[in-house]
Design an enzyme around this catalytic site. Structure first.
Site, PDB file in Angstrom:
ATOM      1  N   ASP A  10      -7.879  -2.828   6.398  1.00  0.00           N
ATOM      2  CA  ASP A  10      -7.141  -3.243   7.596  1.00  0.00           C
ATOM      3  C   ASP A  10      -6.227  -2.073   7.963  1.00  0.00           C
ATOM      4  O   ASP A  10      -6.087  -1.117   7.198  1.00  0.00           O
ATOM      5  CB  ASP A  10      -6.311  -4.512   7.279  1.00  0.00           C
ATOM      6  CG  ASP A  10      -5.460  -4.964   8.453  1.00  0.00           C
ATOM      7  OD1 ASP A  10      -5.991  -5.043   9.577  1.00  0.00           O
ATOM      8  OD2 ASP A  10      -4.254  -5.236   8.272  1.00  0.00           O
ATOM      9  N   SER A  11      -5.555  -2.204   9.109  1.00  0.00           N
ATOM     10  CA  SER A  11      -4.582  -1.178   9.486  1.00  0.00           C
ATOM     11  C   SER A  11      -3.328  -1.260   8.610  1.00  0.00           C
ATOM     12  O   SER A  11      -2.498  -0.354   8.654  1.00  0.00           O
ATOM     13  CB  SER A  11      -4.189  -1.368  10.952  1.00  0.00           C
ATOM     14  OG  SER A  11      -3.622  -2.650  11.115  1.00  0.00           O
ATOM     15  N   CYS A  73      -9.995  -6.888   9.629  1.00  0.00           N
ATOM     16  CA  CYS A  73      -9.163  -6.567  10.784  1.00  0.00           C
ATOM     17  C   CYS A  73      -9.963  -6.937  12.022  1.00  0.00           C
ATOM     18  O   CYS A  73     -11.101  -6.483  12.188  1.00  0.00           O
ATOM     19  CB  CYS A  73      -8.859  -5.071  10.768  1.00  0.00           C
ATOM     20  SG  CYS A  73      -8.061  -4.465  12.260  1.00  0.00           S
ATOM     21  N   GLU A 152       4.453  -6.567   8.962  1.00  0.00           N
ATOM     22  CA  GLU A 152       4.551  -5.314   8.185  1.00  0.00           C
ATOM     23  C   GLU A 152       5.950  -5.168   7.575  1.00  0.00           C
ATOM     24  O   GLU A 152       6.112  -4.555   6.536  1.00  0.00           O
ATOM     25  CB  GLU A 152       4.225  -4.100   9.065  1.00  0.00           C
ATOM     26  CG  GLU A 152       2.748  -3.937   9.381  1.00  0.00           C
ATOM     27  CD  GLU A 152       1.875  -3.562   8.169  1.00  0.00           C
ATOM     28  OE1 GLU A 152       2.331  -2.784   7.311  1.00  0.00           O
ATOM     29  OE2 GLU A 152       0.740  -4.073   8.100  1.00  0.00           O
ATOM     30  N   CYS A 184      -5.746 -12.033  14.565  1.00  0.00           N
ATOM     31  CA  CYS A 184      -5.336 -10.752  13.981  1.00  0.00           C
ATOM     32  C   CYS A 184      -5.012 -11.107  12.543  1.00  0.00           C
ATOM     33  O   CYS A 184      -4.320 -12.109  12.296  1.00  0.00           O
ATOM     34  CB  CYS A 184      -4.106 -10.210  14.698  1.00  0.00           C
ATOM     35  SG  CYS A 184      -3.299  -8.850  13.811  1.00  0.00           S
ATOM     36  N   HIS A 186      -3.028 -10.115  10.465  1.00  0.00           N
ATOM     37  CA  HIS A 186      -1.611 -10.209  10.096  1.00  0.00           C
ATOM     38  C   HIS A 186      -1.047 -11.618  10.357  1.00  0.00           C
ATOM     39  O   HIS A 186      -0.109 -12.053   9.687  1.00  0.00           O
ATOM     40  CB  HIS A 186      -0.777  -9.216  10.915  1.00  0.00           C
ATOM     41  CG  HIS A 186      -0.868  -7.792  10.455  1.00  0.00           C
ATOM     42  ND1 HIS A 186      -1.984  -7.011  10.649  1.00  0.00           N
ATOM     43  CD2 HIS A 186       0.040  -7.007   9.805  1.00  0.00           C
ATOM     44  CE1 HIS A 186      -1.758  -5.800  10.145  1.00  0.00           C
ATOM     45  NE2 HIS A 186      -0.546  -5.778   9.617  1.00  0.00           N
TER      46      HIS A 186
HETATM   47  N1  DGL Z   1      -4.605  -6.707  11.482  1.00  0.00           N
HETATM   48  C1  DGL Z   1      -5.236  -6.137  12.605  1.00  0.00           C
HETATM   49  C2  DGL Z   1      -6.151  -7.131  13.320  1.00  0.00           C
HETATM   50  O1  DGL Z   1      -6.643  -8.050  12.716  1.00  0.00           O
HETATM   51  C3  DGL Z   1      -4.512  -5.285  13.590  1.00  0.00           C
HETATM   52  C4  DGL Z   1      -3.097  -4.932  13.502  1.00  0.00           C
HETATM   53  C5  DGL Z   1      -2.812  -3.647  14.249  1.00  0.00           C
HETATM   54  O2  DGL Z   1      -2.571  -3.676  15.481  1.00  0.00           O
HETATM   55  O3  DGL Z   1      -2.878  -2.607  13.593  1.00  0.00           O
HETATM   56  O4  DGL Z   1      -6.433  -6.988  14.488  1.00  0.00           O
END
Ligand code: DGL
Length: 266
Positions: A10-11, A73, A152, A184, A186
């Site tokens: 993931d990011s 992600c 984060e 997302c 997160h």
């Molecule tokens: N966790 C990521 C997702 O599922 C993206 C978060 C980011 O913008 O880096 O899209």
């Protein structure tokens, strides 16, 4: 039987929502996780760039011994899944199809909301995936990049998270949705706060749940199930390893001990 690890990335810490589901399953105890925190956020980057990151990361994890890759992600799934499948030989799975299937099954009134990054919303990937299952379903997307930073940071400011949820989710509630995809990875870390804002009548969908069932199915089908019963986890980050270890352990709910740093060549 195949005792090599599966790879997730993931990011940042978001993909740990997939990892925390995964650790409940005995045949996927060994995984590699890469947090590309040095290049976070993905959600406001051009899709071609995120697709290139996706390919680079999966190749890196394949060299580390991965037998299968999970794009944990949504943004990278929308931008890079097809390209990764075309370019690589190992099985690659994203989170959008499993999330779409869960949402299509959960809705009663046929109106589904997608809360995601700007890139995922504008890709239309959820809408396409849901309409492939049932073209009569209505899909409404709304970006909420602020959630990524709140997670984060370890969700320290709950009041700010509540205000952000109200701002980002009201437009979806106005559409009369009864199902909300946390689109997302997160966002499921904000599950309680989001549930408090949308109320009991809206079902929350965490695509990680369907993704993990799909991982299990693919491992069985391709005879890649591991026989090892010892949990093994290796973490990598392109950001600050101490921050990832601290926030990641808190959110993941398991101690992250060692984090290896990755330096990408520009
Ligand atoms: N966790 C990521 C997702 O599922 C993206 C978060 C980011 O913008 O880096 O899209």
């Amino acid at each position: 039987m195949d005792n090599r690890p599966i790879a997730l990335f993931d990011s940042g810490v978001g993909g740990l929502t997939v990892a925390r589901e995964l650790v409940r399953f005995p045949c996927t105890l060994y995984f590699l996780y890469l947090a590309d925190t040095g290049r976070l956020p993905y959600g406001t980057r051009p899709p071609a760039q995120v697709a290139a990151f996706t390919l680079q990361i999966i190749r890196f994890l394949e060299e580390k011994g991965a037998k299968m890759a999970v794009i944990a992600c949504n943004t990278a799934t929308a931008a890079g899944l097809e390209m990764a499948r075309r370019s690589l030989t190992l099985p690659v799975l994203g989170v959008i199809d499993p999330g779409a299937a869960m949402a299509a099954q959960a809705t009663r009134n046929g109106r589904i909301g997608i809360s995601a990054t700007p890139a995922t919303v504008s890709s239309g990937a959820y809408e396409r995936a849901i309409k492939r299952i049932n073209p009569d379903l209505e899909v409404h997307g709304e970006p909420c990049p602020e959630f990524v930073y709140l997670v984060e940071g370890g969700v320290k400011d709950v009041e700010l998270a509540k205000r952000t949820a109200q701002k980002c989710l009201s437009p979806l509630l106005e559409k009369g949705i009864d199902t909300l995809v946390l689109g997302c990875t997160h966002f499921p870390f904000l599950n309680e706060i989001i549930a408090g804002v949308v109320g009991e009548t809206v079902r929350l969908i965490d695509p990680a749940v369907g993704t993990v069932s799909e991982i299990e199915r693919i491992l069985q089908e391709k005879d890649l199930v591991s026989e090892s019963t010892v949990p093994q986890r290796t973490f990598f980050t392109s950001g600050d390893p101490a921050v990832f270890r601290q926030i990641g352990s808190l959110l993941f709910g398991h101690n992250i001990e060692k984090v290896e740093v990755v330096h990408w060549e520009s």
